[in-house]
Design an enzyme around this catalytic site. Structure first.
Site: not given
Length: 317
Positions: A236, A265, A284
């Site tokens: 994370r 993000e 990601h």
């Protein structure tokens, strides 16, 4: 059952199908949903499927038919769980679907830092080998992983999978887990967090984001690391104080970082890590191999099927 998928694109950008959910009711799928569109699209829904779409208490109050929220991910911080529970809305999630994909990506980042394959491949494509004075050349130092120490912060399924890969490279593997009573598999040495940061050649983060772990990587912990060490984060983004890491990279306090997650993000253009030296960032994607998403899609449908049958599983609330 009236089923609405509010943000389906990241799970299925077109290479999968929704047939398993279609078999369970009337299905509407939206690639993306703006916050102001949620109530309009899900107002009649019995079940909604969300990945990162936020469902606040105020939003849930305006969805009177809603009985079920299926999160197509492991993390559920996008759903107000207290509000869902108070309204009798069942929430489920999916765990374990991306273990091997994330472990693979973790080592992809490690190898990208150690061998700089892309950098050298691009150099060859530019014609620099054709014009080289010697039969080989390197643009950066290359690092052998055998004999190096891999430090894992967190030791769930992904951490253990990364440990297994690390040992296959001949690395010594050490780990810190908050609940040491859970034990450590053979070949993984327990260490304190301070010792892990100070002695590891690669520090890889695999712990959940909690109030205790937010900002775990900061000016103090970075100061413990070797100048030759790499930091990897496929967990994370907020585990890292990004300004502190950017400073450490600029000042050569660590050798590099490989990150698949950031604190926001998509990131803001002024995120300090976007221009930090020796920092490889991927958007990601560690979780998102075709195989992992296929498992995820299957489990999302099975979770809803079990709920409809009256025996829900993978329950969050």
């Amino acid at each position: 059952m009236n089923i609405v998928v509010l943000d389906g694109y990241t799970l299925n950008p077109g290479d999968l199908n929704w047939s398993a959910l279609e078999a369970l009711g009337s299905l509407s799928v939206y690639d993306r949903t703006a916050p102001q569109e949620v109530v309009e699209r899900a107002g009649e829904a019995d079940a909604v499927i969300v990945n990162k779409q936020k469902l606040s208490a105020e939003t849930l109050e305006m969805l009177p038919n809603l009985k079920y929220i299926g999160v197509s991910a492991t993390g559920v911080n996008n759903v107000d769980l207290d509000a869902a529970k108070s309204r009798g809305i069942r929430v489920t999630n999916v765990g374990g679907y991306s273990t091997f994909s994330v472990a693979q990506h973790t080592f992809g980042l490690i190898l990208a830092l150690a061998n700089h394959l892309e950098l050298h491949g691009q150099s060859v494509q530019r014609g620099e080998w054709v014009s080289a004075k010697d039969w080989c050349y390197k643009l950066t130092p290359l690092v052998e992983l055998n004999g190096k120490t891999l430090g894992l912060v967190g030791l769930g399924a992904i951490g253990e999978a990364v440990a297994h890969i690390g040992r296959s490279f001949g690395m010594r593997v050490v780990a810190y887990r908050r609940n040491a009573a859970k034990g450590f598999p053979d070949g993984i040495e327990p260490v304190s967090l301070e010792e892990l940061f100070a002695t590891s050649d690669v520090v890889s983060l695999h712990c959940p984001l909690t109030p205790e772990t937010q900002g775990l990587v900061n000016e103090n912990t970075l100061a413990l690391m070797k100048e030759s060490a790499y930091l990897i984060n496929t967990g994370r983004g907020p585990l890292i104080v990004e300004e502190a890491l950017a400073n450490a990279l600029r000042e050569g306090k660590i050798a590099g970082a490989g990150l698949d997650v950031l604190s926001e993000e998509p990131p803001r253009a002024d995120n300090p890590l976007l221009k930090a030296p020796n920092c490889i960032i991927t958007p990601h994607i560690a979780w998102s191999t075709f195989e992992a998403r296929t498992r995820l899609m299957k489990t999302v449908a099975e979770n809803l099927e079990h709920f409809i049958a009256g025996n829900p599983r993978n329950i969050v609330v």
